[in-house]
Design a protein around this motif. Sequence first.
Motif, PDB file in Angstrom:
ATOM      1  N   GLU A 197      25.406 -68.433 -19.036  1.00 56.07           N
ATOM      2  CA  GLU A 197      24.906 -67.413 -19.941  1.00 56.07           C
ATOM      3  C   GLU A 197      24.766 -66.096 -19.194  1.00 56.07           C
ATOM      4  N   TRP A 198      24.625 -65.008 -19.960  1.00 52.15           N
ATOM      5  CA  TRP A 198      24.478 -63.669 -19.390  1.00 52.15           C
ATOM      6  C   TRP A 198      23.001 -63.319 -19.205  1.00 52.15           C
ATOM      7  N   TRP A 199      22.716 -62.671 -18.067  1.00 56.23           N
ATOM      8  CA  TRP A 199      21.373 -62.167 -17.780  1.00 56.23           C
ATOM      9  C   TRP A 199      21.453 -60.667 -17.530  1.00 56.23           C
ATOM     10  N   MET A 200      20.392 -59.943 -17.898  1.00 51.32           N
ATOM     11  CA  MET A 200      20.307 -58.508 -17.665  1.00 51.32           C
ATOM     12  C   MET A 200      19.099 -58.212 -16.779  1.00 51.32           C
ATOM     13  N   PHE A 201      19.326 -57.397 -15.729  1.00 45.41           N
ATOM     14  CA  PHE A 201      18.264 -56.999 -14.809  1.00 45.41           C
ATOM     15  C   PHE A 201      18.137 -55.478 -14.838  1.00 45.41           C
ATOM     16  N   PRO A 202      17.009 -54.939 -15.324  1.00 40.00           N
ATOM     17  CA  PRO A 202      16.807 -53.490 -15.225  1.00 40.00           C
ATOM     18  C   PRO A 202      16.754 -53.073 -13.755  1.00 40.00           C
ATOM     19  N   ARG A 203      17.159 -51.844 -13.473  1.00 43.51           N
ATOM     20  CA  ARG A 203      17.194 -51.363 -12.097  1.00 43.51           C
ATOM     21  C   ARG A 203      15.833 -51.533 -11.421  1.00 43.51           C
ATOM     22  N   GLY A 204      15.872 -52.089 -10.219  1.00 44.53           N
ATOM     23  CA  GLY A 204      14.653 -52.259  -9.437  1.00 44.53           C
ATOM     24  C   GLY A 204      13.848 -53.483  -9.791  1.00 44.53           C
ATOM     25  N   GLU A 205      14.248 -54.237 -10.829  1.00 43.49           N
ATOM     26  CA  GLU A 205      13.497 -55.411 -11.244  1.00 43.49           C
ATOM     27  C   GLU A 205      14.120 -56.671 -10.646  1.00 43.49           C
ATOM     28  N   GLU A 206      13.275 -57.579 -10.158  1.00 40.58           N
ATOM     29  CA  GLU A 206      13.806 -58.822  -9.609  1.00 40.58           C
ATOM     30  C   GLU A 206      13.844 -59.940 -10.646  1.00 40.58           C
ATOM     31  N   HIS A 207      13.204 -59.738 -11.786  1.00 37.78           N
ATOM     32  CA  HIS A 207      13.219 -60.743 -12.846  1.00 37.78           C
ATOM     33  C   HIS A 207      14.092 -60.229 -13.996  1.00 37.78           C
ATOM     34  N   GLY A 208      15.016 -61.074 -14.444  1.00 38.38           N
ATOM     35  CA  GLY A 208      15.902 -60.683 -15.527  1.00 38.38           C
ATOM     36  C   GLY A 208      15.532 -61.358 -16.833  1.00 38.38           C
ATOM     37  N   GLU A 209      16.249 -61.001 -17.876  1.00 37.21           N
ATOM     38  CA  GLU A 209      16.072 -61.627 -19.172  1.00 37.21           C
ATOM     39  C   GLU A 209      17.440 -61.992 -19.738  1.00 37.21           C
ATOM     40  N   ARG A 210      17.473 -63.050 -20.527  1.00 38.42           N
ATOM     41  CA  ARG A 210      18.735 -63.483 -21.097  1.00 38.42           C
ATOM     42  C   ARG A 210      19.262 -62.421 -22.043  1.00 38.42           C
ATOM     43  N   LEU A 211      20.553 -62.109 -21.905  1.00 39.02           N
ATOM     44  CA  LEU A 211      21.173 -61.086 -22.723  1.00 39.02           C
ATOM     45  C   LEU A 211      21.584 -61.686 -24.061  1.00 39.02           C
ATOM     46  N   GLU A 212      21.083 -61.117 -25.145  1.00 40.16           N
ATOM     47  CA  GLU A 212      21.376 -61.609 -26.484  1.00 40.16           C
ATOM     48  C   GLU A 212      22.645 -60.964 -27.019  1.00 40.16           C
ATOM     49  N   TRP A 213      23.487 -61.783 -27.665  1.00 42.08           N
ATOM     50  CA  TRP A 213      24.735 -61.300 -28.243  1.00 42.08           C
ATOM     51  C   TRP A 213      24.696 -61.437 -29.762  1.00 42.08           C
TER      52      TRP A 213
END
Length: 347
Positions: A197-213
Amino acid sequence: MFTAIASSQQPIRLHRLQGAIIASTGPYIARAQGGQLHEQRKTEVVRAPNAQGVVPEAIVPDEIVGMVGRWPDCTWASAIGVGWTIRMGSRRLRPAEAIVLAEELKKPRGAAVRWDERHARWVEHPDVLWVLQWAGGVLGLEADGTLRWLDSSDKPIPPVLAKKIVWDGWYPPAHFHRTTAGDVAVHIVRARHHQPEWWMFPRGEEHGERLEWPPGVDESGIEMVAGYPPYESMAIGELESGEPFLAYRAQGRWLPLPPVSREFRVISLAATPRGELFLFSENASSALYIHRLARGGEWERVPIPFHTTLQVGHERSFVASEDDELWLAIDFGNSTQHEAVLYHACS
């Protein structure tokens, strides 16, 4: 619109780094800017000591196939024809495997190298298996399985990477995307106990969230492309119905781009800082086309100085620079000889 700038008997690759577009062909690299190639230089790599502690002579690699980082003070590359070892981990080899390995060790292989701006040369880093651009820095996986920053950063390693991507210490993510703002999207595959699955990480963040399609998108076949606002993150793929999927991400959701005729297979998208959007595609006969998104929301054909059918699998690159320039590299060769041409256009 497009003008031929250079040609080569080897593939030409375009690398979008922080601060520069770099063109490489074989062992040569140059900075692409203003419709010209600057600082052209032949690559020479200082190799690491061998198992006996002897430092081999510097070597000119066969080719540079990938570059990441910030030009020129933190640039890493993947070079073919440099390294002399195959990393097999701690697994004990069977006699037949040992014989094969002994033969393979005689052949130059790929290696991670870093540009030494002070001495104007590349230096081999044999303990680094692979590198990738992450937010504002470069991440590398070492031979012992350690994932670390390669730009002297003290930022934490994103835990989702350490736990779910680095599954056996051999391969980087299959699909990886970084925006100009430093946000990162990554498709996690081949991970133990984890669904792709795809994950998105905002700049500078070490924790990501699943990218919704959007509903019906075949997530496994998605390719993401970096551009400039408002098209900073774009996606190319298919719906489960087989229809093409083209979209860009804004304010946390996917917005559809105008559909393209089904006769075209989209290869890439390129967005310029001025907000123009270009589509690079081919038809069923492998003939290439470039379209621009017009003000009325329709794709209009852009004249190109060639009309040809390419060999399947040949290199082609299409990128937009920070200076609103378009760079296009095409290999018109056949199965035995490359005929690569680099084109330039102002958007």
